[in-house]
Design a protein around this motif. Structure first.
Motif, PDB file in Angstrom:
ATOM      1  N   LEU A   1      11.405  -8.725 -16.403  1.00  0.00           N
ATOM      2  CA  LEU A   1      12.090  -9.942 -15.993  1.00  0.00           C
ATOM      3  C   LEU A   1      13.352 -10.180 -16.817  1.00  0.00           C
ATOM      4  O   LEU A   1      14.407 -10.539 -16.266  1.00  0.00           O
ATOM      5  N   SER A   2      13.252  -9.986 -18.116  1.00  0.00           N
ATOM      6  CA  SER A   2      14.433 -10.191 -18.964  1.00  0.00           C
ATOM      7  C   SER A   2      15.563  -9.262 -18.562  1.00  0.00           C
ATOM      8  O   SER A   2      16.735  -9.658 -18.535  1.00  0.00           O
ATOM      9  N   GLN A   3      15.223  -8.034 -18.205  1.00  0.00           N
ATOM     10  CA  GLN A   3      16.257  -7.069 -17.820  1.00  0.00           C
ATOM     11  C   GLN A   3      16.861  -7.384 -16.461  1.00  0.00           C
ATOM     12  O   GLN A   3      18.044  -7.137 -16.236  1.00  0.00           O
ATOM     13  N   VAL A   4      16.064  -7.903 -15.546  1.00  0.00           N
ATOM     14  CA  VAL A   4      16.615  -8.306 -14.246  1.00  0.00           C
ATOM     15  C   VAL A   4      17.663  -9.396 -14.436  1.00  0.00           C
ATOM     16  O   VAL A   4      18.772  -9.334 -13.859  1.00  0.00           O
ATOM     17  N   PHE A   5      17.361 -10.394 -15.258  1.00  0.00           N
ATOM     18  CA  PHE A   5      18.301 -11.498 -15.474  1.00  0.00           C
ATOM     19  C   PHE A   5      19.558 -11.020 -16.200  1.00  0.00           C
ATOM     20  O   PHE A   5      20.684 -11.349 -15.817  1.00  0.00           O
ATOM     21  N   ILE A   6      19.371 -10.225 -17.263  1.00  0.00           N
ATOM     22  CA  ILE A   6      20.526  -9.787 -18.056  1.00  0.00           C
ATOM     23  C   ILE A   6      21.383  -8.798 -17.262  1.00  0.00           C
ATOM     24  O   ILE A   6      22.614  -8.888 -17.270  1.00  0.00           O
ATOM     25  N   ALA A   7      20.738  -7.871 -16.561  1.00  0.00           N
ATOM     26  CA  ALA A   7      21.499  -6.897 -15.777  1.00  0.00           C
ATOM     27  C   ALA A   7      22.244  -7.566 -14.632  1.00  0.00           C
ATOM     28  O   ALA A   7      23.341  -7.127 -14.257  1.00  0.00           O
ATOM     29  N   SER A   8      21.682  -8.618 -14.063  1.00  0.00           N
ATOM     30  CA  SER A   8      22.380  -9.356 -13.004  1.00  0.00           C
ATOM     31  C   SER A   8      23.689  -9.927 -13.535  1.00  0.00           C
ATOM     32  O   SER A   8      24.735  -9.869 -12.864  1.00  0.00           O
ATOM     33  N   ILE A   9      23.646 -10.485 -14.736  1.00  0.00           N
ATOM     34  CA  ILE A   9      24.857 -11.029 -15.345  1.00  0.00           C
ATOM     35  C   ILE A   9      25.829  -9.900 -15.691  1.00  0.00           C
ATOM     36  O   ILE A   9      27.036 -10.010 -15.443  1.00  0.00           O
ATOM     37  N   PHE A  10      25.303  -8.817 -16.238  1.00  0.00           N
ATOM     38  CA  PHE A  10      26.158  -7.702 -16.668  1.00  0.00           C
ATOM     39  C   PHE A  10      26.923  -7.114 -15.482  1.00  0.00           C
ATOM     40  O   PHE A  10      28.145  -6.985 -15.512  1.00  0.00           O
ATOM     41  N   TRP A  11      26.193  -6.776 -14.403  1.00  0.00           N
ATOM     42  CA  TRP A  11      26.840  -6.133 -13.260  1.00  0.00           C
ATOM     43  C   TRP A  11      27.632  -7.132 -12.426  1.00  0.00           C
ATOM     44  O   TRP A  11      28.681  -6.790 -11.863  1.00  0.00           O
ATOM     45  N   GLY A  12      27.159  -8.371 -12.338  1.00  0.00           N
ATOM     46  CA  GLY A  12      27.908  -9.378 -11.592  1.00  0.00           C
ATOM     47  C   GLY A  12      29.242  -9.700 -12.240  1.00  0.00           C
ATOM     48  O   GLY A  12      30.266  -9.823 -11.557  1.00  0.00           O
ATOM     49  N   SER A  13      29.255  -9.830 -13.567  1.00  0.00           N
ATOM     50  CA  SER A  13      30.511 -10.120 -14.259  1.00  0.00           C
ATOM     51  C   SER A  13      31.449  -8.927 -14.203  1.00  0.00           C
ATOM     52  O   SER A  13      32.672  -9.089 -14.075  1.00  0.00           O
ATOM     53  N   LEU A  14      30.899  -7.724 -14.252  1.00  0.00           N
ATOM     54  CA  LEU A  14      31.746  -6.530 -14.130  1.00  0.00           C
ATOM     55  C   LEU A  14      32.357  -6.445 -12.733  1.00  0.00           C
ATOM     56  O   LEU A  14      33.512  -6.035 -12.571  1.00  0.00           O
ATOM     57  N   PHE A  15      31.590  -6.869 -11.727  1.00  0.00           N
ATOM     58  CA  PHE A  15      32.046  -6.824 -10.341  1.00  0.00           C
ATOM     59  C   PHE A  15      33.178  -7.815 -10.077  1.00  0.00           C
ATOM     60  O   PHE A  15      34.178  -7.490  -9.427  1.00  0.00           O
TER      61      PHE A  15
ATOM     62  N   ALA B   1      39.774  -8.154 -26.200  1.00  0.00           N
ATOM     63  CA  ALA B   1      38.760  -8.217 -27.253  1.00  0.00           C
ATOM     64  C   ALA B   1      37.517  -8.960 -26.770  1.00  0.00           C
ATOM     65  O   ALA B   1      36.377  -8.564 -27.072  1.00  0.00           O
ATOM     66  N   THR B   2      37.715 -10.029 -25.996  1.00  0.00           N
ATOM     67  CA  THR B   2      36.572 -10.785 -25.461  1.00  0.00           C
ATOM     68  C   THR B   2      35.779  -9.947 -24.475  1.00  0.00           C
ATOM     69  O   THR B   2      34.540  -9.953 -24.490  1.00  0.00           O
ATOM     70  N   CYS B   3      36.474  -9.202 -23.601  1.00  0.00           N
ATOM     71  CA  CYS B   3      35.781  -8.309 -22.669  1.00  0.00           C
ATOM     72  C   CYS B   3      34.986  -7.248 -23.425  1.00  0.00           C
ATOM     73  O   CYS B   3      33.859  -6.907 -23.046  1.00  0.00           O
ATOM     74  N   PHE B   4      35.582  -6.731 -24.489  1.00  0.00           N
ATOM     75  CA  PHE B   4      34.883  -5.738 -25.321  1.00  0.00           C
ATOM     76  C   PHE B   4      33.607  -6.338 -25.906  1.00  0.00           C
ATOM     77  O   PHE B   4      32.549  -5.703 -25.898  1.00  0.00           O
ATOM     78  N   MET B   5      33.691  -7.569 -26.416  1.00  0.00           N
ATOM     79  CA  MET B   5      32.535  -8.197 -27.042  1.00  0.00           C
ATOM     80  C   MET B   5      31.451  -8.535 -26.027  1.00  0.00           C
ATOM     81  O   MET B   5      30.250  -8.429 -26.334  1.00  0.00           O
ATOM     82  N   ILE B   6      31.837  -8.935 -24.812  1.00  0.00           N
ATOM     83  CA  ILE B   6      30.830  -9.200 -23.781  1.00  0.00           C
ATOM     84  C   ILE B   6      30.051  -7.927 -23.483  1.00  0.00           C
ATOM     85  O   ILE B   6      28.812  -7.918 -23.438  1.00  0.00           O
ATOM     86  N   GLY B   7      30.770  -6.822 -23.264  1.00  0.00           N
ATOM     87  CA  GLY B   7      30.097  -5.548 -23.027  1.00  0.00           C
ATOM     88  C   GLY B   7      29.272  -5.099 -24.214  1.00  0.00           C
ATOM     89  O   GLY B   7      28.168  -4.567 -24.058  1.00  0.00           O
ATOM     90  N   ALA B   8      29.796  -5.334 -25.419  1.00  0.00           N
ATOM     91  CA  ALA B   8      29.111  -4.885 -26.627  1.00  0.00           C
ATOM     92  C   ALA B   8      27.759  -5.565 -26.800  1.00  0.00           C
ATOM     93  O   ALA B   8      26.787  -4.934 -27.233  1.00  0.00           O
ATOM     94  N   PHE B   9      27.661  -6.840 -26.456  1.00  0.00           N
ATOM     95  CA  PHE B   9      26.404  -7.563 -26.667  1.00  0.00           C
ATOM     96  C   PHE B   9      25.477  -7.492 -25.455  1.00  0.00           C
ATOM     97  O   PHE B   9      24.272  -7.277 -25.611  1.00  0.00           O
ATOM     98  N   LEU B  10      26.016  -7.643 -24.265  1.00  0.00           N
ATOM     99  CA  LEU B  10      25.149  -7.606 -23.091  1.00  0.00           C
ATOM    100  C   LEU B  10      24.738  -6.185 -22.727  1.00  0.00           C
ATOM    101  O   LEU B  10      23.664  -5.978 -22.142  1.00  0.00           O
ATOM    102  N   GLY B  11      25.546  -5.208 -23.059  1.00  0.00           N
ATOM    103  CA  GLY B  11      25.255  -3.831 -22.677  1.00  0.00           C
ATOM    104  C   GLY B  11      24.143  -3.174 -23.460  1.00  0.00           C
ATOM    105  O   GLY B  11      23.674  -2.087 -23.089  1.00  0.00           O
ATOM    106  N   GLN B  12      23.705  -3.812 -24.548  1.00  0.00           N
ATOM    107  CA  GLN B  12      22.685  -3.175 -25.391  1.00  0.00           C
ATOM    108  C   GLN B  12      21.271  -3.348 -24.866  1.00  0.00           C
ATOM    109  O   GLN B  12      20.362  -2.595 -25.229  1.00  0.00           O
ATOM    110  N   CYS B  13      21.084  -4.337 -24.026  1.00  0.00           N
ATOM    111  CA  CYS B  13      19.722  -4.674 -23.616  1.00  0.00           C
ATOM    112  C   CYS B  13      19.085  -3.600 -22.746  1.00  0.00           C
ATOM    113  O   CYS B  13      17.868  -3.394 -22.801  1.00  0.00           O
ATOM    114  N   SER B  14      19.865  -2.913 -21.930  1.00  0.00           N
ATOM    115  CA  SER B  14      19.288  -1.888 -21.063  1.00  0.00           C
ATOM    116  C   SER B  14      18.695  -0.718 -21.853  1.00  0.00           C
ATOM    117  O   SER B  14      17.516  -0.393 -21.675  1.00  0.00           O
TER     118      SER B  14
END
Length: 318
Positions: free
Chosen positions: A133-147, A222-235
């Motif tokens: 469940l945690s990964q579904v929520f986090i991945a939704s944000i990760f891929w949705g924001s990238l989209f 730099a902000t885009c880098f930090m978003i990816g850096a923190f949200l991208g680790q969960c997978s």
């Protein structure tokens, strides 16, 4: 899997929609055939460094993800008549995997056999359910924001070189470039708390990008880098934890936390946010992503309720 993905090299030469879909099917099938078993192998390689090894695996995959649009665009724009040569790397890697890599094929009968019932059983376990469940929520944000990232930056009147390329690259490189650090820390502390801290900090950068007005280009990147850096680790961290919880079926748990998460997350994150933009009359990408960010709350709750391994969580069920 690697060989099937090579069918991608013929896609630009196909015009009928049915032919395009028929050729895209083996590409998707090849990707699905490669990732769960590969993640399972990585997760079982060194039991004391699962998180680091999985993060290493994820980092180079994310690096390929960040470079692939540039390679595809260059080949399609400048060498469309010879685009089929792009299949060579996949064929070469497939041949190397078949001929050079030797794996221990001696596994128990119990670990060999699993089916849909075993897959459903993962939903009855409290640990794997909360992790999923945690990964579904986090991945939704990760891929949705990238989209919606390009549309959101265009709406904020950033220059094209940022909104149509550089921001996306910094986002993905952030996920790739810091994953091994997160994996190293998680191996020595707690996967649960590393993921929880990453999502909390990532949400701060996420909303700072959405709610701030025009920022200078270095601050945006730099902000885009930090978003990816923190949200991208969960997978990668979640897959490493899943392999620790279900070591007898590494490919099954990897598929559970990869393909089955991405299938739902990309439906929510990309399709859902795309449709949500129709609800607003102005600043549609920003408002849609702000709504998507509400998924941080159930993600934090799932991670917080997820028991630590020392509490005997492997045997707990719902």
């Amino acid at each position: 899997g690697l060989i099937l993905v090579s069918a991608f090299g013929f896609l630009p030469t196909l015009s009928p929609t049915l032919a395009l879909l028929c050729f895209y099917f083996p590409v998707s099938l090849g990707s699905s055939a490669f990732h769960p078993p590969a993640a399972g192998i990585v997760g079982q390689h060194d039991l004391n460094r699962r998180a680091f090894n999985m993060s290493f695996f994820w980092a180079f995959g994310a690096l390929g993800l960040s470079c692939s649009p540039l390679v595809f665009t260059y080949m399609y724009t400048n060498h469309v008549d010879n685009f089929h040569w792009i299949i060579l790397p996949g064929l070469m890697l497939g041949a190397i995997a078949l001929t050079c890599f030797k794996y221990d094929t001696h596994v128990t009968e119990k670990s060999q056999r699993f089916g849909f019932k075993d897959f459903l059983q993962l939903f009855r376990r409290r640990d794997t359910l909360l992790l999923w469940l945690s990964q579904v929520f986090i991945a939704s944000i990760f891929w949705g924001s990238l989209f919606l990232l390009p549309d959101m930056l265009i709406d904020k009147n950033y220059p094209d070189w940022i909104s149509k390329g550089a921001a996306h690259m910094c986002y993905v490189i952030g996920a790739a470039g810091t994953s091994m650090i997160a994996g190293w820390i998680a191996d020595r502390t707690s996967v649960k708390w590393v993921m929880l801290i990453c999502t909390v900090v990532g949400s701060i950068f996420f909303y700072s990008l959405l709610w701030n007005g025009a920022m200078e280009p270095p601050y945006v990147l730099a902000t885009c880098f930090m978003i990816g850096a923190f949200l991208g680790q969960c997978s990668p961290l979640s897959i490493a934890q899943g392999n620790a919880l279900v070591p007898e079926k590494p490919a099954l748990i990897s598929a559970f936390l990869m393909g089955f998460v991405w299938f739902i997350a990309e439906t929510i994150g990309t399709t859902g946010t795309g449709l949500a933009t129709k609800l607003f009359s102005e600043h549609q990408p920003t408002y849609a992503l702000s709504c998507l960010g509400l998924l941080f709350v159930p993600a934090w709750l799932a991670l917080y309720l997820m028991p630590e391994p020392s509490k005997g969580w492997q045997s707990q069920t719902v």
